[in-house]
Scaffold this motif. Structure first.
Motif, PDB file in Angstrom:
ATOM      1  N   ALA A 108      -0.686  19.757  20.780  1.00 54.90           N
ATOM      2  CA  ALA A 108       0.753  19.086  21.091  1.00 54.90           C
ATOM      3  C   ALA A 108       1.870  19.965  20.613  1.00 54.90           C
ATOM      4  N   ARG A 111       5.285  19.334  21.824  1.00 59.25           N
ATOM      5  CA  ARG A 111       5.818  18.109  21.717  1.00 59.25           C
ATOM      6  C   ARG A 111       6.367  17.852  20.446  1.00 59.25           C
ATOM      7  N   ASP A 120      -1.682   9.406  21.547  1.00 64.19           N
ATOM      8  CA  ASP A 120      -2.538  10.406  22.457  1.00 64.19           C
ATOM      9  C   ASP A 120      -3.842  10.783  21.740  1.00 64.19           C
ATOM     10  N   SER A 123      -6.314   8.181  22.324  1.00 65.01           N
ATOM     11  CA  SER A 123      -6.483   8.146  23.734  1.00 65.01           C
ATOM     12  C   SER A 123      -7.821   9.366  24.026  1.00 65.01           C
ATOM     13  N   LEU A 156      -5.097  18.381  26.924  1.00 65.67           N
ATOM     14  CA  LEU A 156      -4.692  17.194  27.300  1.00 65.67           C
ATOM     15  C   LEU A 156      -3.466  16.719  26.425  1.00 65.67           C
ATOM     16  N   ARG A 159       0.129  16.899  27.525  1.00 68.32           N
ATOM     17  CA  ARG A 159       0.381  15.895  28.383  1.00 68.32           C
ATOM     18  C   ARG A 159       0.737  16.778  29.744  1.00 68.32           C
ATOM     19  N   LYS A 161       0.598  18.194  33.734  1.00 68.22           N
ATOM     20  CA  LYS A 161       0.544  17.400  35.110  1.00 68.22           C
ATOM     21  C   LYS A 161      -0.484  18.124  35.876  1.00 68.22           C
ATOM     22  N   VAL A 192      -3.399  13.300  36.415  1.00 66.92           N
ATOM     23  CA  VAL A 192      -3.538  14.407  36.198  1.00 66.92           C
ATOM     24  C   VAL A 192      -4.068  15.513  37.344  1.00 66.92           C
TER      25      VAL A 192
END
Length: 242
Positions: A108, A111, A120, A123, A156, A159, A161, A192
């Motif tokens: 990440a 971010r 996340d 997740s 992942l 995040r 696309k 995704v």
């Protein structure tokens, strides 16, 4: 804009040369939003070179790569991640001396939303429960299957696309492969898009919506996954039928 403004990814006339060797020759490929597209072929057919070109890791290329209607051919890898493309490299590429949790946090890095990053991570633990069991374990001490789960989860965390997967089944036991591919389908169902490079053509075509077959740098067959499963060349060369 791309010539097909519905595509999330479009590769136009991509060629990659390493000295006198042509790794990719005039490749054209597109992915629609929400699709899983398989790119199958034998070792050395140019699949990884194509993925590296999308990710900005290959600079020795001709042609264009477009993402969401904008050309990204000349962007640096970190800029491409920020745009929404993450790659899981062949060989997994986890940081062996860092824990599972530290690897996920590094995923990440583009971010700044700390609360959402924490959400996340949970997740990812739901997607791959083994990672939660081993969250304080050094990545280098885990099995190959667990490292592959971590590599996917780490990608992942940006995040994306579009998720690029390079040989996710390589060297893994059949049960682990099923688990990995179930996770890929789940991620796709959550929105995704996926470009799947895979030597296991049976598994790839069972998972993908469409596929492309590469031989010696060129796309030789393309179509719906169901069509490719019934293609005589694909059946004999890649599926071991006939």
């Amino acid at each position: 804009m791309t010539s097909d403004n519905q595509s999330i990814l479009e590769i136009k006339n991509l060629s990659v040369n390493y000295g006198v060797i042509s790794a990719v020759k005039q490749m054209n490929l597109h992915i629609q939003p929400g699709e899983i597209v398989a790119l199958i072929g034998t070792n050395g057919s140019g699949k990884t070179s194509a993925l590296r070109s999308i990710s900005g890791l290959n600079k020795e290329l001709q042609g264009q790569v477009w993402f969401e209607g904008k050309e990204i051919t000349k962007l640096e890898p970190h800029q491409i991640v920020k745009r929404g493309i993450s790659q899981v490299p062949e060989g997994r590429g986890v940081f062996p001396d860092l824990t599972v949790l530290e690897n996920l946090k590094l995923g990440a890095y583009v971010r700044k939303d700390k609360a959402a990053i924490a959400t996340d991570i949970q997740s990812m633990f739901a997607l791959f429960p083994r990672l939660e069991e081993r969250k304080k374990q050094l990545a280098g001490t885990m099995s190959g299957g667990e490292q592959q789960m971590l590599a996917i989860a780490r990608a992942l965390m940006a995040r994306p696309k579009l998720l690029l997967l390079d040989e996710p089944s390589m060297g893994l036991a059949p049960l682990i492969v099923k688990e990995i591919f179930a996770a890929i389908r789940q991620v796709n169902e959550e929105g995704v898009s996926v470009l799947l490079v895979e030597q296991n053509a049976t598994m790839a075509l069972a998972t993908a919506h469409r596929g492309y077959v590469m031989e010696t740098g060129s796309i030789v067959v393309e179509g719906e996954a169901a069509e490719l499963k019934n293609n005589d060349v694909v059946k004999s060369v890649y599926l071991g039928i006939g």
